[in-house]
Design an enzyme around this catalytic site. Structure first.
Site, short mmCIF file in Angstrom:
data_model
loop_
_atom_site.label_atom_id
_atom_site.label_comp_id
_atom_site.label_asym_id
_atom_site.label_seq_id
_atom_site.Cartn_x
_atom_site.Cartn_y
_atom_site.Cartn_z
CD1 TRP A 1 -21.14 11.00 11.06
CD2 TRP A 1 -18.94 11.34 10.97
NE1 TRP A 1 -20.55 10.14 11.96
CE2 TRP A 1 -19.20 10.32 11.92
CE3 TRP A 1 -17.62 11.72 10.74
CZ2 TRP A 1 -18.18 9.68 12.64
CZ3 TRP A 1 -16.61 11.08 11.45
CH2 TRP A 1 -16.90 10.09 12.39
CB THR B 1 -0.89 0.04 1.26
OG1 THR B 1 -0.03 0.11 2.39
CG2 THR B 1 -1.77 -1.19 1.34
#
Ligand code: ADP
Length: 539
Positions: free
Chosen positions: A441, A184
């Site tokens: 959020w 990654t």
């Protein structure tokens, strides 16, 4: 009762068989300093067999890791076939990693041999003396003097191939054996190793050939602008081989809009694939030069959210962007946004702006970020995306972090999304990028998309910065389009957003900068912005 079909191993040797036997005449074209390099799959297959002999001669055996530091080019493709088909493991190295990360991944994988493009040698040279497992370094060179280095004796790829035997007897492989590794890009902490099996690569390549996914076909001429050094160029090298599609490689001109446009046009490309930042650059080129790409039927965009303004910009030039989602841990193809028969024309336009439904072979669900409870597909509830399937990771190499899998074996992606009742995923954010303001959020992605629709904006990204009252508040970083530099104001951006997002979502500040930091694979690097940003109200 057991089925009575053959237990045929799903390995990359089958794809090699196809390029050699069925598509020998098809071309592979690589951009070079002085024009292009052009040869056929038949030429490629012949060199792959020689390369397998070279590897054997170097003492490489089953399971040994072979690192590659190379751009998208024909020699890299030869390694893509020879290494896994002879039983070793292709470890593609991300040449844009910081030197210490590059040394870390080479050492963690214990690469025995490295193959390096001559132009990339200086990058490898930065870690000379720090990679004890590497026994041999082989240079992929078009000729000319090597740059100065402290890497000891180097071998020359072309010289080795010229001396190698022409025939190679491929060993019988177990489909569950490792074929390739990719780390990654390490947005948090050290990069982590993802190990693909032959079986996963085979099935993933087949998935790319389906008409409702990428639809790779023999009739295509494919230009992958996604690096072969990261997530296997989205599986396109193998998908193209399996389908028999002509391949176009940009080599080190991957970030050069003019070069991409020229290659695509001269060779009549039909399908392009890459991250949105690449297409933002290409679109500007198209608009500045007026050069059209009439043969292109699909531009696959993914790796980060494709801004709707980009889709619309490309639409104006009859270039259709197909939005896809995935990650290193998912090989990467997870979802592809093709509308269904039951969508009206209007709905279809909405759906192609989402990340789309999971492709055949991948199952997906969303789960509450805090409790982990599965959430409904109502288009409103959002939670962490979890996936499972035959090309989804089960554990990282050397780091079987159990926290990445749920108790019932699904992979936790770290992405946050909503799902429509008919299975279309909309990524709201990554769990680490979503902004928590006063307990509610805010999606940084949605704000970015809204800002990037402003005609004076080239690129924008939004991050959370700490706020004494609200805990976090959004701050936007905007790169104005070159012709509007110094002309666009914070108020103009906020006014533009006023009817597009909720009032309390409006960024506290809009900061104009010349360039956004990008990650090693061309995505906006929020980590760098967060680390360097002055506090809210502090400028
Ligand atoms: P890294 O994690 O190193 O950036 P990847 O290339 O594996 O490496 O990135 C995967 C991530 O990129 C996904 O988890 C997701 O957050 C993001 N991503 C990929 N495709 C899309 C997309 N179409 N829309 C939004 N985000 C995407």
């Amino acid at each position: 009762m057991r089925g009575l079909m053959q237990d045929y191993p799903l390995t990359l040797q089958h794809i090699f068989w196809r390029i050699e036997k069925l598509f020998a005449r098809k071309e592979i074209v690589t951009r070079r300093e002085d024009g292009v390099h052009r040869y056929t799959y038949g030429d490629c297959a012949a060199r792959v067999k020689r390369l397998a002999n070279v590897l054997t001669g170097l003492g490489i055996g089953p399971g040994d890791r072979i690192g590659t530091l190379a751009w998208n080019n024909y020699r890299h493709l030869e390694l893509y076939y020879a290494v896994p088909c002879m039983g070793a493991v292709l470890h593609t190295l991300n040449l844009r990693l910081f030197p210490e990360q590059l040394a870390f991944v080479i050492n963690d994988a214990e690469d025995k041999v490295l193959f390096v493009d001559q132009t990339i040698l200086p990058i490898l040279n930065r870690i000379a003396g720090q990679i004890p497992h590497v026994e041999k370094i082989i240079v992929l060179s078009d000729g000319g003097d090597l740059p100065p280095h402290n890497l000891g004796d180097l071998l020359d790829y072309e010289a080795l191939l010229a001396d190698a035997g022409k025939e190679f007897a491929w060993p019988v492989l177990d489909e569950r054996d490792a074929a390739a590794m990719c780390y990654t890009s390490g947005t948090t902490g050290n990069p982590k190793g993802v190990v693909y099996s032959h079986r996963s690569q085979f099935l993933h390549a087949m998935a790319g050939l389906q008409r409702d996914t990428l639809g790779l076909s023999e009739t295509d001429t494919i230009l992958p602008v996604v690096p072969m050094f990261h997530v296997n160029s989205w599986g396109i090298p193998y998908g193209a081989g399996m389908a028999g599609a002509k391949l176009l490689f940009p080599d080190r001109w991957m970030g050069d809009g003019a070069a991409l446009l020229e290659l695509a046009r001269e060779e009549d490309a039909t399908l392009l694939a890459g991250v949105p930042t690449v297409w933002i650059g290409l679109l500007r080129q198209i608009e500045q030069t007026g050069i059209a790409l009439p043969t292109v039927h699909t531009i696959v965009g993914g790796g980060s959210a494709v801004p709707p303004a980009l889709i619309e910009g490309m639409d104006r030039h009859d270039l259709r962007v197909v939005h896809a989602w995935g990650m290193t841990e998912t090989s990467p193809i997870g979802t592809v946004a093709r509308p269904r028969t039951w969508h009206s024309a209007e709905q279809a336009e909405v759906m192609r702006r989402t990340q789309g439904p999971p492709v055949p072979g991948v199952e997906l669900r969303i789960a509450d970020i805090d409790s982990g409870a599965e959430l409904p597909w109502d288009g409103v509830a959002f939670g962490e995306v979890q996936v499972r399937g035959p090309w989804i990771i089960s554990a990282y190499y050397h780091d079987a972090d159990p926290g990445k899998l749920t108790d019932d074996g699904w992979f936790r992606t770290g992405d946050v999304a909503t799902m429509t009742p008919d299975g279309y995923m909309s990524i709201v954010d990554r769990t680490k990028d979503v902004i928590k303001s006063g307990g509610e959020w805010i999606s940084s992605v949605e704000l970015e998309n809204a800002i990037m629709a402003h005609p004076k904006v080239l690129e924008a990204t939004v991050i959370a910065l700490p706020h004494p009252k609200w805990q976090e508040r959004p701050v936007a970083f905007v790169v104005p389009a070159p012709e509007h530099r110094d002309q666009v104001t914070q108020q103009e951006i906020l006014d533009f957003l006023a009817d597009k997002v909720a009032r309390w979502w409006l960024p506290d500040e809009v900061r104009f900068i010349a360039e956004l930091p990008k990650t090693s694979v061309g995505k906006f690097d929020k980590k760098v912005l967060r680390a360097e940003a002055a506090p809210i109200g502090g400028e």
